[in-house]
Design a protein around this motif. Structure first.
Motif, PDB file in Angstrom:
ATOM      1  N   ALA A 135      -5.975 -16.623  35.408  1.00 58.22           N
ATOM      2  CA  ALA A 135      -5.456 -16.142  36.703  1.00 58.22           C
ATOM      3  C   ALA A 135      -6.586 -15.770  37.649  1.00 58.22           C
ATOM      4  N   GLY A 136      -6.565 -16.384  38.832  1.00 53.74           N
ATOM      5  CA  GLY A 136      -7.545 -16.062  39.860  1.00 53.74           C
ATOM      6  C   GLY A 136      -8.912 -16.677  39.626  1.00 53.74           C
ATOM      7  N   GLN A 137      -9.059 -17.512  38.583  1.00 55.41           N
ATOM      8  CA  GLN A 137     -10.354 -18.144  38.302  1.00 55.41           C
ATOM      9  C   GLN A 137     -10.173 -19.662  38.183  1.00 55.41           C
ATOM     10  N   ARG A 138     -11.303 -20.342  38.056  1.00 54.88           N
ATOM     11  CA  ARG A 138     -11.227 -21.808  37.973  1.00 54.88           C
ATOM     12  C   ARG A 138     -10.732 -22.249  36.588  1.00 54.88           C
ATOM     13  N   GLU A 139     -10.323 -23.498  36.511  1.00 53.61           N
ATOM     14  CA  GLU A 139      -9.895 -24.072  35.234  1.00 53.61           C
ATOM     15  C   GLU A 139     -11.107 -24.356  34.353  1.00 53.61           C
ATOM     16  N   PHE A 140     -10.894 -24.405  33.038  1.00 58.24           N
ATOM     17  CA  PHE A 140     -11.936 -24.871  32.123  1.00 58.24           C
ATOM     18  C   PHE A 140     -11.263 -25.615  30.966  1.00 58.24           C
ATOM     19  N   LYS A 141     -12.056 -26.415  30.269  1.00 63.18           N
ATOM     20  CA  LYS A 141     -11.507 -27.247  29.191  1.00 63.18           C
ATOM     21  C   LYS A 141     -12.178 -26.920  27.874  1.00 63.18           C
ATOM     22  N   THR A 142     -11.412 -27.058  26.791  1.00 67.28           N
ATOM     23  CA  THR A 142     -11.991 -26.965  25.450  1.00 67.28           C
ATOM     24  C   THR A 142     -11.499 -28.163  24.631  1.00 67.28           C
ATOM     25  N   ARG A 143     -12.342 -28.551  23.666  1.00 63.02           N
ATOM     26  CA  ARG A 143     -12.026 -29.706  22.832  1.00 63.02           C
ATOM     27  C   ARG A 143     -11.929 -29.297  21.376  1.00 63.02           C
ATOM     28  N   GLY A 144     -11.034 -29.949  20.638  1.00 60.73           N
ATOM     29  CA  GLY A 144     -10.942 -29.773  19.195  1.00 60.73           C
ATOM     30  C   GLY A 144     -10.932 -31.128  18.519  1.00 60.73           C
ATOM     31  N   LEU A 145     -11.522 -31.214  17.349  1.00 59.72           N
ATOM     32  CA  LEU A 145     -11.641 -32.486  16.643  1.00 59.72           C
ATOM     33  C   LEU A 145     -11.162 -32.313  15.211  1.00 59.72           C
ATOM     34  N   ASP A 146     -10.232 -33.166  14.795  1.00 58.76           N
ATOM     35  CA  ASP A 146      -9.755 -33.133  13.419  1.00 58.76           C
ATOM     36  C   ASP A 146      -8.976 -34.428  13.159  1.00 58.76           C
ATOM     37  N   SER A 147      -8.689 -34.679  11.884  1.00 60.40           N
ATOM     38  CA  SER A 147      -7.877 -35.859  11.564  1.00 60.40           C
ATOM     39  C   SER A 147      -6.401 -35.614  11.860  1.00 60.40           C
ATOM     40  N   ASP A 148      -6.027 -34.350  12.040  1.00 64.42           N
ATOM     41  CA  ASP A 148      -4.644 -33.985  12.349  1.00 64.42           C
ATOM     42  C   ASP A 148      -4.559 -33.519  13.807  1.00 64.42           C
ATOM     43  N   GLN A 149      -3.587 -34.045  14.528  1.00 69.46           N
ATOM     44  CA  GLN A 149      -3.486 -33.753  15.964  1.00 69.46           C
ATOM     45  C   GLN A 149      -3.250 -32.272  16.244  1.00 69.46           C
ATOM     46  N   THR A 150      -2.342 -31.648  15.495  1.00 71.37           N
ATOM     47  CA  THR A 150      -2.040 -30.229  15.734  1.00 71.37           C
ATOM     48  C   THR A 150      -3.235 -29.351  15.393  1.00 71.37           C
ATOM     49  N   VAL A 151      -3.920 -29.691  14.289  1.00 68.33           N
ATOM     50  CA  VAL A 151      -5.094 -28.909  13.890  1.00 68.33           C
ATOM     51  C   VAL A 151      -6.197 -29.028  14.937  1.00 68.33           C
ATOM     52  N   SER A 152      -6.391 -30.234  15.505  1.00 69.02           N
ATOM     53  CA  SER A 152      -7.415 -30.390  16.542  1.00 69.02           C
ATOM     54  C   SER A 152      -7.077 -29.537  17.760  1.00 69.02           C
ATOM     55  N   ALA A 153      -5.773 -29.387  18.061  1.00 70.04           N
ATOM     56  CA  ALA A 153      -5.356 -28.530  19.180  1.00 70.04           C
ATOM     57  C   ALA A 153      -5.639 -27.054  18.860  1.00 70.04           C
ATOM     58  N   ILE A 154      -5.430 -26.668  17.606  1.00 66.81           N
ATOM     59  CA  ILE A 154      -5.702 -25.277  17.203  1.00 66.81           C
ATOM     60  C   ILE A 154      -7.201 -24.986  17.308  1.00 66.81           C
ATOM     61  N   LYS A 155      -8.028 -25.959  16.938  1.00 67.72           N
ATOM     62  CA  LYS A 155      -9.482 -25.776  17.041  1.00 67.72           C
ATOM     63  C   LYS A 155      -9.901 -25.631  18.505  1.00 67.72           C
ATOM     64  N   ALA A 156      -9.271 -26.438  19.383  1.00 73.73           N
ATOM     65  CA  ALA A 156      -9.562 -26.312  20.815  1.00 73.73           C
ATOM     66  C   ALA A 156      -9.148 -24.931  21.332  1.00 73.73           C
ATOM     67  N   THR A 157      -8.066 -24.414  20.791  1.00 72.20           N
ATOM     68  CA  THR A 157      -7.569 -23.091  21.204  1.00 72.20           C
ATOM     69  C   THR A 157      -8.525 -21.991  20.735  1.00 72.20           C
ATOM     70  N   GLN A 158      -9.042 -22.111  19.521  1.00 75.36           N
ATOM     71  CA  GLN A 158     -10.008 -21.113  19.022  1.00 75.36           C
ATOM     72  C   GLN A 158     -11.251 -21.087  19.906  1.00 75.36           C
ATOM     73  N   LYS A 159     -11.702 -22.255  20.384  1.00 71.66           N
ATOM     74  CA  LYS A 159     -12.855 -22.272  21.291  1.00 71.66           C
ATOM     75  C   LYS A 159     -12.532 -21.531  22.590  1.00 71.66           C
ATOM     76  N   MET A 160     -11.290 -21.729  23.070  1.00 71.85           N
ATOM     77  CA  MET A 160     -10.876 -21.016  24.294  1.00 71.85           C
ATOM     78  C   MET A 160     -10.934 -19.506  24.084  1.00 71.85           C
ATOM     79  N   LEU A 161     -10.440 -19.055  22.941  1.00 69.63           N
ATOM     80  CA  LEU A 161     -10.404 -17.620  22.663  1.00 69.63           C
ATOM     81  C   LEU A 161     -11.822 -17.044  22.606  1.00 69.63           C
ATOM     82  N   ASN A 162     -12.748 -17.783  22.050  1.00 67.26           N
ATOM     83  CA  ASN A 162     -14.132 -17.316  21.971  1.00 67.26           C
ATOM     84  C   ASN A 162     -14.819 -17.354  23.329  1.00 67.26           C
ATOM     85  N   LEU A 163     -14.480 -18.349  24.161  1.00 72.20           N
ATOM     86  CA  LEU A 163     -15.056 -18.403  25.502  1.00 72.20           C
ATOM     87  C   LEU A 163     -14.592 -17.212  26.343  1.00 72.20           C
ATOM     88  N   LEU A 164     -13.346 -16.765  26.131  1.00 76.25           N
ATOM     89  CA  LEU A 164     -12.844 -15.600  26.871  1.00 76.25           C
ATOM     90  C   LEU A 164     -13.673 -14.372  26.572  1.00 76.25           C
TER      91      LEU A 164
END
Length: 498
Positions: free
Chosen positions: A469-498
């Motif tokens: 909110a009130g700031q610019r967008e940013f992107k995170t990437r996750g890599l795994d053989s499973d699509q949902t797991v790769s999304a969870i990894k991308a989410t963990q990077k977001m949480l750490n960037l915060l």
């Protein structure tokens, strides 16, 4: 002579269309540079006639007509008329090369068979056709009715034929027998031109071709990818490589660089997959998997042989998996023009080993994704750890997620449902951050992709765009053989960037 379009088409389940036959014929004569091609059997079908007409029309215009051959039969003038209608000039007359076939299939005496053959040859010559003869089941003839074989060859030596073709019809010969039988015949009939036609039922086709050439035969019959009835014929690529490397006094016209591309085309047209480990043309035959081999290649080409991939328009590859080791990965990075520091190289190696342990196939195309993921992770301080999670998806039940997460050393566990597994995971995560009285950014875009070409089953990259909110967008990437797991990894990077 290449007989992919005749004997090769007898592979179970294979039928080339007239246009496919024309394309393959053109490639065999102009790119592969085979001396001759056998393109069809007479009288088979209207489609076969249309194919031969198309091939002979092109071959005549290209001054290659006498290099196109058709299998014909001892049937008076029926096959001859078929030949004339198609415009073909060279007929390969199928005759009996063993007393067993003659007695039980034709139920004739040798003299009757010879008279019928002589009649067909005389009629064909009158029509201006070139005649070659096949001795069907010749290999069994040599084993069990040698007197008949020599009686036949004494007869055929008096006829106006250009070539005598000796087939191992059932693929029964050993290399020793091939050499013994063929050398005896070549010495006994020095004025005749002999071709050898090897089948591969005992996987001895290429070895028998080599022995046949040693014995002095003047021609060999081969097929692309070893296609043919039952276990197929001696394969063109293997036989040419063997002759070029182990028979220095023998020269062929075949262009090695064209063998892989024509193999892939025939694979596509026929629908018959080439095994990955098939010599010369298989996908894996120039791929080193063991790390020790890659290391040896890097230091002094220790695992190279004369069978170099560049000869066939290919290149050496270094497989990526649990046995790869650092040298394999370095070789792949070098081909991509990428250099990594020693610590990062170790991390990439470990990631590939982990994927290999899961029986996932990693390709060179995956490497930039793996490197990006590792280098990206290196820049983020890990203060949030998603420690455990359970994702469920069941019929008639909403997907759910149970999550345990550590934030700055403090542990939380939550459960939630959602429209999908990742949505359920995010709902559980929101409960955790609500307890912490913190707000998560809004997910504005979610992209899933695999490396270019889509040929890998190892990796899936999820790129998520977040809006604070009130700031610019940013992107995170996750890599795994499973699509949902790769999304969870991308989410963990977001949480750490915060």
């Amino acid at each position: 002579m290449d007989t992919t379009l005749r004997d090769g088409e007898q592979t179970s389940g294979v039928s080339f269309s007239p246009s496919e036959k024309l394309t393959i014929a053109q490639l065999l004569l102009t790119e592969v540079k085979a001396d001759r091609i056998e393109v069809a059997s007479a009288r088979v079908s209207d489609g076969e006639m249309a194919a031969v007409k198309a091939i002979t029309k092109w071959a005549k215009a290209s001054k290659l007509l006498e290099r196109v051959e058709v299998l014909t039969f001892v049937d008076g003038d029926v096959s001859i008329q078929w030949m004339q209608e198609t415009g073909a000039k060279v007929m390969n007359l199928l005759t009996k090369g063993s007393l067993n076939h003659l007695t039980h299939q034709l139920k004739k005496k040798p003299e009757q068979h010879f008279a019928d053959i002589a009649e067909v040859i005389a009629k064909a010559k009158k029509k201006g056709l070139i005649v070659n003869v096949y001795l069907e089941d010749w290999s069994n003839g040599m084993r069990h009715s040698r007197d008949y074989v020599f009686q036949y060859l004494d007869f055929i030596a008096t006829q106006p034929v250009k070539r005598v073709m000796l087939p191992d019809t059932l693929g029964i010969l050993t290399p020793d027998e091939s050499y013994q039988y063929l050398s005896e015949i070549v010495e006994r009939y020095p004025k005749l031109h002999f071709d050898f036609h090897a089948h591969n039922d005992y996987d001895l086709g290429t070895a028998n071709v080599l022995e046949g050439v040693k014995a002095g035969v003047h021609g060999i019959h081969l097929t692309i990818n070893g296609m043919g009835e039952r276990a197929g014929n001696a394969p063109l690529a293997s036989a040419i490589a063997v002759l070029n490397d182990f028979m220095p006094g023998v020269k062929t016209s075949v262009a090695e660089k064209s063998l892989y591309s024509v193999s892939k085309l025939v694979e596509t047209f026929s629908g018959i997959r080439v095994p990955a480990n098939k010599p010369v043309v298989g996908e894996n035959v120039f791929t080193q998997t063991a790390g020790i081999h890659a290391d040896g290649d890097k230091k002094n080409k220790l695992y190279f042989s004369d069978l170099m991939p560049e000869r066939f328009g290919r290149q050496r590859k270094y497989a990526l998996g649990k046995t790869s080791g650092k040298a394999n990965i370095e070789n792949n990075l070098q081909q991509l023009g990428i250099r990594l520091s020693e610590p990062d190289l170790k991390k990439v190696t470990q990631k590939i080993i982990e994927l290999g342990d899961k029986k996932e196939m990693v390709t060179q195309a995956d490497l930039p994704y793996i490197i990006s993921d590792i280098l990206d992770s290196n820049t983020i301080e890990q203060k949030v750890h998603i420690e455990d999670y359970v994702l469920t998806h069941a019929k008639h039940l909403k997907p759910s997620a149970t999550l345990r997460i550590s934030v700055h050393g403090e542990s939380y566990e939550e459960h939630a449902q959602g429209d999908g597994q990742y949505d359920a995971f995010m709902n559980a995560l929101k409960k955790v951050y609500k307890k912490r009285k913190e707000e998560l950014p809004q997910l504005t875009d979610y992209t899933v992709r695999i490396p270019p070409g889509g040929k890998t089953d190892a990796l899936c990259e999820t790129v998520i765009t977040w809006q604070v909110a009130g700031q610019r967008e940013f992107k995170t990437r996750g890599l795994d053989s499973d699509q949902t797991v790769s999304a969870i990894k991308a989410t963990q990077k977001m949480l750490n960037l915060l």
